[in-house]
Scaffold this motif. Structure first.
Motif, PDB file in Angstrom:
ATOM      1  N   LEU A 115      -2.996  -2.258  -1.326  1.00 15.76           N
ATOM      2  CA  LEU A 115      -2.432  -1.683   0.013  1.00 15.76           C
ATOM      3  C   LEU A 115      -1.772  -0.632  -0.081  1.00 15.76           C
ATOM      4  N   ASN A 116      -1.687   0.252   1.071  1.00 16.53           N
ATOM      5  CA  ASN A 116      -0.936   1.597   1.032  1.00 16.53           C
ATOM      6  C   ASN A 116       0.664   1.114   1.706  1.00 16.53           C
ATOM      7  N   ALA A 117       1.285   0.182   1.090  1.00 17.85           N
ATOM      8  CA  ALA A 117       2.389  -0.362   1.551  1.00 17.85           C
ATOM      9  C   ALA A 117       3.597  -0.139   0.636  1.00 17.85           C
ATOM     10  N   ASN A 118       4.895   0.241   1.011  1.00 16.44           N
ATOM     11  CA  ASN A 118       5.989   0.220   0.139  1.00 16.44           C
ATOM     12  C   ASN A 118       6.628  -1.258  -0.145  1.00 16.44           C
ATOM     13  N   ASP A 119       6.500  -2.136   0.626  1.00 14.59           N
ATOM     14  CA  ASP A 119       7.157  -3.341   0.563  1.00 14.59           C
ATOM     15  C   ASP A 119       6.366  -4.490   1.345  1.00 14.59           C
ATOM     16  N   LEU A 120       6.762  -5.674   1.043  1.00 16.84           N
ATOM     17  CA  LEU A 120       5.877  -6.861   1.614  1.00 16.84           C
ATOM     18  C   LEU A 120       5.709  -6.937   3.170  1.00 16.84           C
ATOM     19  N   LYS A 125       2.533  -6.437   8.019  1.00 13.18           N
ATOM     20  CA  LYS A 125       2.068  -5.593   9.327  1.00 13.18           C
ATOM     21  C   LYS A 125       0.648  -5.062   9.254  1.00 13.18           C
ATOM     22  N   ILE A 126      -0.047  -4.667   8.062  1.00 12.62           N
ATOM     23  CA  ILE A 126      -1.043  -4.242   7.908  1.00 12.62           C
ATOM     24  C   ILE A 126      -2.046  -5.461   8.248  1.00 12.62           C
TER      25      ILE A 126
END
Length: 140
Positions: A115-120, A125-126
């Protein structure tokens, strides 16, 4: 000296059940790849699974290849978590199931590398957005 990359191919195949028939053959054939070798290696690396596995394949000029296995699509993980066959045709009005915040957290942890996410929290949210687009109601 590094090999020269000819192309990148992305496929989504059932774990342990790939065959040389389409879509594998039609995707790999034009590049002159040994399809049987790819199918055997893919099936060996994904044996025992029951999900769709995305594959990113790098094809080199000398017709050799390497491939990376990704985590299953979020929608497949959600459907498996709540026992759905498919998502809603009209997610705004027709809800097809319910999922808990804990299940979303588990799916987000599993999908985090892809995923293109910085944190959990961002990953959750994605996954919640994917639930919403499938017509699955989130219960907090």
């Amino acid at each position: 000296m590094a090999k020269k990359v000819k192309t990148m191919i992305k496929l989504q195949l059932p774990a342990g059940k790939a065959t040389p028939a389409p879509p594998v053959g039609t995707a790999l054939g034009p590049h002159g790849i040994n399809i049987a070798a790819f199918v055997k290696e893919f099936n060996d690396r994904t044996a025992g699974g029951d999900m769709i596995i995305p594959v990113e394949m790098t094809v080199f000029e000398d017709r050799t290849f390497t491939f990376i296995l990704k985590t299953p699509p979020a929608s497949n993980l959600i459907m498996k978590a709540i026992g759905l066959a498919k998502g809603s045709a009209n997610p705004l009005t027709t809800k097809v199931g319910k999922i808990t915040a804990q299940q979303i957290k588990e799916i987000a942890e599993k999908k985090m590398p892809d995923l293109n996410a910085n944190d959990l929290a961002a990953a959750e949210k994605i996954i919640r957005g994917t639930c919403r687009s499938m017509g699955v109601e989130v219960i907090d």
